[in-house]
Motif scaffolding. Structure first.
Motif, PDB file in Angstrom:
ATOM      1  N   UNK A 328       0.843  -1.194   0.000  1.00  0.00           N
ATOM      2  CA  UNK A 328       0.000   0.000   0.000  1.00  0.00           C
ATOM      3  C   UNK A 328       0.879   1.244   0.000  1.00  0.00           C
ATOM      4  N   UNK A 329       0.324   2.314  -0.571  1.00  0.00           N
ATOM      5  CA  UNK A 329       1.024   3.586  -0.583  1.00  0.00           C
ATOM      6  C   UNK A 329       0.260   4.599   0.255  1.00  0.00           C
ATOM      7  N   UNK A 330       0.989   5.599   0.738  1.00  0.00           N
ATOM      8  CA  UNK A 330       0.388   6.667   1.527  1.00  0.00           C
ATOM      9  C   UNK A 330      -0.715   7.344   0.720  1.00  0.00           C
ATOM     10  N   UNK A 331      -1.870   7.594   1.379  1.00  0.00           N
ATOM     11  CA  UNK A 331      -3.002   8.257   0.742  1.00  0.00           C
ATOM     12  C   UNK A 331      -4.018   7.313   0.150  1.00  0.00           C
ATOM     13  N   UNK A 332      -3.705   6.030   0.043  1.00  0.00           N
ATOM     14  CA  UNK A 332      -4.660   5.056  -0.489  1.00  0.00           C
ATOM     15  C   UNK A 332      -5.854   4.933   0.449  1.00  0.00           C
TER      16      UNK A 332
END
Length: 352
Positions: A328-332
């Motif tokens: 996962x990436x930040x802001x997802x």
């Protein structure tokens, strides 16, 4: 005839009007139903975002205190309790007599062994006197000496058996429970006392697989008791289970020295703090984002109003948040409630 034709025309016109209105209402209802169906196709969910949060990297886990030593003392011989020498709450030392039991069988055996011993000694004295005058042989004197030695050993054995009827403490501690009174008749196996040693206690906690690598035998751990606010105790890791339980947690046993007042009690709720109390920015998601449980490592993400099931690699646990190592990436945007109603590709509506 003309009137009849006019009547038929009027009736037909009325029926045509009614049919027109019915068809118009039907089309309107179908249009409204389609709108509602389209709206209800989206599953209502709650959501949050993957974000970098400042967390305490110290691993905290809980358990219950138990005494390092505890034993239930039971009667080893049948008899009647003559004296009870301690009360509940009394401190006792190792080997201290707690109760005296009059065992009839042991008493009779002891009396017989004493009589046999005294008789053997008297026989030996007579043989030795007779030997001086030539009345008996050296062999007879030696046999008399052997009988004295055998009678002496039998007496010692009987004395030990008789002493077993009395109950003694096997280690220093406190009397937690007393189950007898003077006059109580006990049989072998009858529970009489419960002794506990709380000068040192054990705290059994569970450490998850993400944090077990930082735990070592002999490591010093800060320990607190929930009901003893403001007091901290020093714990030492004594045992780390080589095998995890079904929840992928490893049982870890800590040993804690009690204070002089023995404020820590067995059964109290305790907290262990592994590692130093430091803050760090960590990529995390809410614990509730995981489908089923954290061990599944599956999370529904939201993209353009639809969800897709994502496989992630989770890390350490920080209370309500779980570290994300990859996937996962930040802001997802992730689903945090309502996953039970979701399938991959479904449309969702986010509610507050």
């Amino acid at each position: 005839m003309k009137r009849t034709i006019i009547t038929i025309i009027v009736v037909a016109a009325a029926l045509a009007g009614i049919m027109f209105l019915l068809n118009k209402n039907k089309a309107k209802n179908e249009a409204q139903t389609a709108v509602v169906a389209q709206k209800n196709a989206a599953v209502a969910v709650r959501a949050d975002v993957v974000d970098t949060r400042e967390v305490n990297t110290q691993y905290i886990t809980n358990g219950s205190f138990s005494p390092k030593q505890e034993v239930v003392l039971s009667a080893e011989a049948a008899g009647r309790v003559i004296k009870v020498l301690v009360d509940e709450g009394d401190a006792v030392r190792a080997g201290q007599t707690l109760a005296i039991v009059d065992s009839d069988k042991q008493s009779v055996d002891l009396a017989n062994m004493k009589a046999n011993y005294e008789n053997a000694k008297a026989d030996l004295a007579r043989y030795e006197n007779a030997f001086k005058t030539g009345g008996v042989t050296q062999q007879q004197v030696d046999q008399a000496k052997l009988k004295v030695e055998n009678a002496k050993n039998s007496l010692k054995s009987s004395q030990l058996s008789a002493s077993d009827a009395n109950i003694s403490a096997s280690f220093a501690g406190l009397v937690n429970k007393r189950s007898i009174e003077p006059g109580t008749y006990v049989s072998p196996g009858t529970q009489m006392f419960e002794i506990v040693n709380v000068s040192t206690l054990k705290l059994l906690v569970n450490v998850d697989e993400k944090n077990i690598g930082q735990v070592k035998v002999g490591q010093n751990i800060k320990v607190e008791a929930t009901v003893l606010a403001g007091q901290a105790f020093a714990g030492v890791v004594k045992f780390i289970a080589p095998k995890a339980d079904a929840s992928l947690n490893f049982p870890v046993e800590l040993e804690i020295k009690n204070n002089a007042a023995n404020d820590l009690k067995a059964g109290m709720y305790g907290t262990a703090y592994f590692g130093s109390e430091t803050k760090a920015a960590v990529l995390t998601v809410p614990r509730t984002a995981f489908v089923g449980s954290i061990s599944s490592n599956e999370i529904f993400i939201i993209n353009d109003g639809k969800v897709s099931l994502k496989k992630v690699v989770s890390g350490r646990s920080f209370g309500d948040y779980i570290e994300i190592l990859s996937g996962l990436e930040k802001g997802t945007q992730v689903v945090t409630s309502g996953q039970i109603n979701l399938l991959d590709g479904m449309a969702v509506e986010i509610i507050k």
